[in-house]
Scaffold this motif. Structure first.
Motif, PDB file in Angstrom:
ATOM      1  N   HIS A  23      25.575  -3.403   2.094  1.00 19.13           N
ATOM      2  CA  HIS A  23      25.983  -2.066   1.671  1.00 19.13           C
ATOM      3  C   HIS A  23      25.636  -1.064   2.770  1.00 19.13           C
ATOM      4  O   HIS A  23      24.822  -1.349   3.649  1.00 19.13           O
ATOM      5  CB  HIS A  23      25.296  -1.661   0.363  1.00 19.13           C
ATOM      6  N   ILE A  24      26.267   0.100   2.694  1.00 20.89           N
ATOM      7  CA  ILE A  24      25.978   1.172   3.642  1.00 20.89           C
ATOM      8  C   ILE A  24      24.861   2.033   3.065  1.00 20.89           C
ATOM      9  O   ILE A  24      24.873   2.389   1.882  1.00 20.89           O
ATOM     10  CB  ILE A  24      27.228   2.030   3.906  1.00 20.89           C
ATOM     11  N   THR A  25      23.894   2.345   3.888  1.00 22.06           N
ATOM     12  CA  THR A  25      22.779   3.164   3.434  1.00 22.06           C
ATOM     13  C   THR A  25      23.238   4.568   3.020  1.00 22.06           C
ATOM     14  O   THR A  25      24.182   5.125   3.589  1.00 22.06           O
ATOM     15  CB  THR A  25      21.712   3.295   4.535  1.00 22.06           C
TER      16      THR A  25
ATOM     17  N   SER B 294      29.367  -2.658   6.921  1.00 22.02           N
ATOM     18  CA  SER B 294      28.021  -2.126   6.697  1.00 22.02           C
ATOM     19  C   SER B 294      27.197  -2.019   7.973  1.00 22.02           C
ATOM     20  O   SER B 294      26.541  -0.995   8.215  1.00 22.02           O
ATOM     21  CB  SER B 294      27.279  -2.998   5.684  1.00 22.02           C
ATOM     22  N   LEU B 295      27.194  -3.054   8.798  1.00 25.60           N
ATOM     23  CA  LEU B 295      26.323  -3.036   9.972  1.00 25.60           C
ATOM     24  C   LEU B 295      26.664  -1.916  10.955  1.00 25.60           C
ATOM     25  O   LEU B 295      25.753  -1.197  11.393  1.00 25.60           O
ATOM     26  CB  LEU B 295      26.340  -4.392  10.674  1.00 25.60           C
ATOM     27  N   PRO B 296      27.937  -1.718  11.322  1.00 25.02           N
ATOM     28  CA  PRO B 296      28.226  -0.594  12.228  1.00 25.02           C
ATOM     29  C   PRO B 296      27.825   0.759  11.637  1.00 25.02           C
ATOM     30  O   PRO B 296      27.301   1.623  12.342  1.00 25.02           O
ATOM     31  CB  PRO B 296      29.741  -0.684  12.426  1.00 25.02           C
ATOM     32  N   ALA B 297      28.049   0.934  10.328  1.00 23.48           N
ATOM     33  CA  ALA B 297      27.685   2.197   9.683  1.00 23.48           C
ATOM     34  C   ALA B 297      26.177   2.373   9.626  1.00 23.48           C
ATOM     35  O   ALA B 297      25.653   3.467   9.862  1.00 23.48           O
ATOM     36  CB  ALA B 297      28.276   2.248   8.273  1.00 23.48           C
ATOM     37  N   ASN B 298      25.463   1.300   9.335  1.00 19.62           N
ATOM     38  CA  ASN B 298      24.017   1.399   9.210  1.00 19.62           C
ATOM     39  C   ASN B 298      23.318   1.568  10.550  1.00 19.62           C
ATOM     40  O   ASN B 298      22.218   2.127  10.610  1.00 19.62           O
ATOM     41  CB  ASN B 298      23.469   0.176   8.470  1.00 19.62           C
ATOM     42  N   ARG B 299      23.935   1.107  11.615  1.00 18.56           N
ATOM     43  CA  ARG B 299      23.376   1.375  12.946  1.00 18.56           C
ATOM     44  C   ARG B 299      23.367   2.869  13.238  1.00 18.56           C
ATOM     45  O   ARG B 299      22.567   3.359  14.029  1.00 18.56           O
ATOM     46  CB  ARG B 299      24.181   0.636  14.023  1.00 18.56           C
ATOM     47  N   GLU B 300      24.273   3.596  12.586  1.00 17.11           N
ATOM     48  CA  GLU B 300      24.369   5.046  12.763  1.00 17.11           C
ATOM     49  C   GLU B 300      23.745   5.790  11.588  1.00 17.11           C
ATOM     50  O   GLU B 300      24.030   6.967  11.380  1.00 17.11           O
ATOM     51  CB  GLU B 300      25.839   5.464  12.911  1.00 17.11           C
ATOM     52  N   CYS B 301      22.929   5.095  10.806  1.00 15.78           N
ATOM     53  CA  CYS B 301      22.243   5.710   9.643  1.00 15.78           C
ATOM     54  C   CYS B 301      23.235   6.116   8.553  1.00 15.78           C
ATOM     55  O   CYS B 301      22.971   6.977   7.742  1.00 15.78           O
ATOM     56  CB  CYS B 301      21.417   6.911  10.074  1.00 15.78           C
ATOM     57  N   GLY B 302      24.422   5.497   8.553  1.00 13.67           N
ATOM     58  CA  GLY B 302      25.396   5.777   7.518  1.00 13.67           C
ATOM     59  C   GLY B 302      26.083   7.128   7.616  1.00 13.67           C
ATOM     60  O   GLY B 302      26.742   7.566   6.670  1.00 13.67           O
ATOM     61  N   VAL B 303      25.973   7.803   8.761  1.00 13.75           N
ATOM     62  CA  VAL B 303      26.447   9.183   8.840  1.00 13.75           C
ATOM     63  C   VAL B 303      27.947   9.331   9.051  1.00 13.75           C
ATOM     64  O   VAL B 303      28.515  10.362   8.741  1.00 13.75           O
ATOM     65  CB  VAL B 303      25.702   9.975   9.950  1.00 13.75           C
ATOM     66  N   TYR B 304      28.618   8.290   9.583  1.00 10.38           N
ATOM     67  CA  TYR B 304      30.040   8.514   9.866  1.00 10.38           C
ATOM     68  C   TYR B 304      30.951   7.991   8.745  1.00 10.38           C
ATOM     69  O   TYR B 304      32.156   8.097   8.819  1.00 10.38           O
ATOM     70  CB  TYR B 304      30.442   7.896  11.209  1.00 10.38           C
ATOM     71  N   ASP B 305      30.386   7.410   7.710  1.00 11.33           N
ATOM     72  CA  ASP B 305      31.188   6.911   6.597  1.00 11.33           C
ATOM     73  C   ASP B 305      30.967   7.712   5.317  1.00 11.33           C
ATOM     74  O   ASP B 305      31.229   7.236   4.229  1.00 11.33           O
ATOM     75  CB  ASP B 305      30.854   5.445   6.333  1.00 11.33           C
ATOM     76  N   ILE B 306      30.489   8.938   5.463  1.00 11.59           N
ATOM     77  CA  ILE B 306      30.200   9.760   4.289  1.00 11.59           C
ATOM     78  C   ILE B 306      31.488  10.215   3.630  1.00 11.59           C
ATOM     79  O   ILE B 306      32.386  10.743   4.302  1.00 11.59           O
ATOM     80  CB  ILE B 306      29.354  10.991   4.693  1.00 11.59           C
TER      81      ILE B 306
END
Length: 286
Positions: A115-117, A271-283
């Motif tokens: 999941h995305i954080t 999930s992994l690409p988004a979580n590497r960025e702290c979930g900020v670009y998939d809001i």
């Protein structure tokens, strides 16, 4: 005349006492008997109650079977959240506001693959909050931590343990005063996180669990990041006793983990690409 059960028990105890007076061997037998039949035995692993100024709330994401934990100091109203999920960020933010808390930190036990954080969105919904993750995870965050770095909210303190094996950046969060540990995917209830991707290493997982988690007091509560059977918590004693993987020898455990043949995680590529960025670009926009 047949003696009642209680009388038989008393007679047996008296026999043991008499034997102790006559031999040096039976004290061990008496000790074992007392341990087995002691009234206090059933209370040995009862968890200690939370202190009155400690707030605990376990939350759930039904889509990914993820547990999120909201903790707070009821006097200062400072709060932290552990393993938030993106799709539940609004729910979590509204709960924080309803309860009059100020979210200080959004912590992740590791860089999740399923999941995305929700850390990034929570930072927007609750300005002033900061994201926290292990430096070894390779993910972006406001604060990177390593083993031994404390996380505080109000007067309460979270002690951090590096427990890699599921991923390189896995951390477990211990609150000694409250007698609990948040294990992420490192220890699940009657299971553990898989070790076949994302720098997984079954030997490291086994070693870290046995040296850092299973050495905590037996009555410490274990709160995992996921459960797929509706179980909500466990204890150190339970997992040391009943975990079908982690009760095995290290060699047996490695063999089990190397032969699980699990399917590729469904959401890992997102999930992994988004979580590497702290979930900020998939809001979400709403």
């Amino acid at each position: 005349m047949r003696l009642p059960a209680l009388s038989l028990l008393s007679a047996f105890r008296q026999t043991l006492v008499q034997q102790v007076q006559n031999t040096s061997v039976t004290p061990l037998l008496l000790k074992q008997y007392r341990l087995k039949h002691s009234d206090s035995g059933s209370k040995m692993f009862s968890p200690a109650p939370f202190t009155k100024d400690f707030f605990f709330r376990q939350l759930f994401d039904e889509a990914t079977w993820t547990y999120t934990y909201l903790l707070a100091d009821l006097n200062t109203r400072e709060a932290v959240i552990i393993d938030p999920v993106l799709e539940k960020a609004k729910r979590d933010a509204n709960l924080v506001k309803d309860l009059g808390f100020t979210l200080k930190y959004a912590l992740n036990t590791h860089m999740h693959a399923d999941h995305i954080t929700g850390s990034g969105w929570l930072k927007q919904l609750l300005p002033g909050s900061k994201s926290v993750i292990a430096k070894a995870s390779g993910a972006k965050a406001d604060i990177h931590i390593k083993e031994g770095d404390p996380v505080t909210f109000g007067r309460h303190r979270i002690d951090t343990l590096a427990t890699p094996g599921h991923t390189n950046g896995c951390m477990s969060f211990v609150i000694h005063e409250q007698g609990c540990i948040f294990t992420g995917d490192t220890v699940l209830i009657r299971g553990c996180g898989r070790t076949d991707f994302q720098e997984g290493d079954p030997a490291h997982l086994y070693e870290n669990v046995h040296s850092k988690i299973f050495t905590l007091p037996d009555n410490f509560r274990i709160y995992p990041a996921h459960d797929y059977k509706g179980l909500m918590e466990s204890s150190v004693w339970e997992e040391k006793t009943y975990n079908p993987r982690l009760t095995k020898t290290k060699e047996e455990f490695i063999n089990i983990m190397d032969n699980l043949n699990l399917p590729y995680p469904k959401k890992i590529d997102v999930s992994l690409p988004a979580n590497r960025e702290c979930g900020v670009y998939d809001i979400p926009k709403e």
